[in-house]
Design a protein around this motif. Sequence first.
Motif, short mmCIF file in Angstrom:
data_model
loop_
_atom_site.label_atom_id
_atom_site.label_comp_id
_atom_site.label_asym_id
_atom_site.label_seq_id
_atom_site.Cartn_x
_atom_site.Cartn_y
_atom_site.Cartn_z
N THR A 61 88.96 19.51 -22.62
CA THR A 61 88.41 19.19 -21.30
C THR A 61 88.74 20.20 -20.21
O THR A 61 88.11 20.18 -19.15
N ASP A 62 89.71 21.06 -20.42
CA ASP A 62 90.06 22.06 -19.40
C ASP A 62 89.14 23.27 -19.54
O ASP A 62 89.10 23.90 -20.59
N THR A 93 82.59 21.87 -17.36
CA THR A 93 83.17 21.33 -16.14
C THR A 93 82.69 19.90 -15.92
O THR A 93 81.52 19.59 -16.12
N SER A 94 83.63 19.04 -15.51
CA SER A 94 83.33 17.63 -15.24
C SER A 94 84.56 17.01 -14.60
O SER A 94 85.66 17.58 -14.66
N ASP A 95 84.40 15.83 -13.99
CA ASP A 95 85.58 15.10 -13.52
C ASP A 95 86.12 14.16 -14.61
O ASP A 95 87.13 13.51 -14.44
N TRP A 96 85.40 14.11 -15.76
CA TRP A 96 85.83 13.38 -16.96
C TRP A 96 86.06 11.89 -16.73
O TRP A 96 86.91 11.27 -17.37
N SER A 97 85.29 11.33 -15.82
CA SER A 97 85.28 9.87 -15.69
C SER A 97 84.11 9.33 -16.50
O SER A 97 83.11 10.03 -16.74
N SER A 145 80.22 10.01 -15.89
CA SER A 145 80.05 11.22 -15.08
C SER A 145 79.23 12.27 -15.81
O SER A 145 79.03 12.20 -17.02
#
Length: 253
Positions: A123-124, A138-142, A145
């Motif tokens: 995820t990074d 890229t994402s806020d990983w909620s 989302s």
Amino acid sequence: MDTVFKALADPTRRSLLDELFHEDGQTLSALEVRFEITRFAVTKHLELLEAAGLVVTRRQGREKLHFLNPVPIRLVHDRWVSKYAEPWAAGLGDLRSRLENPVEKVFEIYIHTTPERLWEAITDPEIRSRYDFGARVTSDWSQGSRFEMGAPGAPGPLGEGQNLEVAPPHRLVQSMVALWNDEMRSEGPTRVTWEIEPVGDSCRLTVTHDDELREGASEELYAGWPMILSGLKTWLETGELLTTPGSLLYGGR
């Protein structure tokens, strides 16, 4: 790797892999009729292939389906073949990419790391770019989302989609549309499921690419997984990068 080489040393086991290469996701009953040995013998050969990571099994109702897992063969390629013969051998690890009926693709690999570190590597965006040949997600990983995949120098995004299920550090389910060329855009959305399971001091990572992955879909959609997962394992365990040309991924960008 010793386990993989031993599994591949037997001609019957190599023939079983050939059968799964031509038609993936077969039951024991479907496989045994192709061999002049007992059902018990076929079962033992499949168990050895599964122990070596060359076959992955999934339950579907009362049936047990067997899938060819090319990742260990990719690792053999990266360790023993590429440094000697990369120009002609770059595609050896992509055995599954040439199947005639790609509906569900299952890739499995064991990595000496923790679930938390593996989740971070997935995820990074900075870490992802190190083993995914420059591609960043890229994402806020909620849950629910959006995410976007891009790379420096690319004319536009390489992919985009939605995080359908986010359960760190064990499970991530994403709906993805590949955007790196017009052919990929026309394929529409597919689903990628990341499953992380701790096994002793390591983790088993299973990546399943499915859901509306139509029969006859372009192999570009899934052929890069063995290379990416091999790079992920190499980076997490050694801190080094694979030397396989990244131009083999994402439409040769």
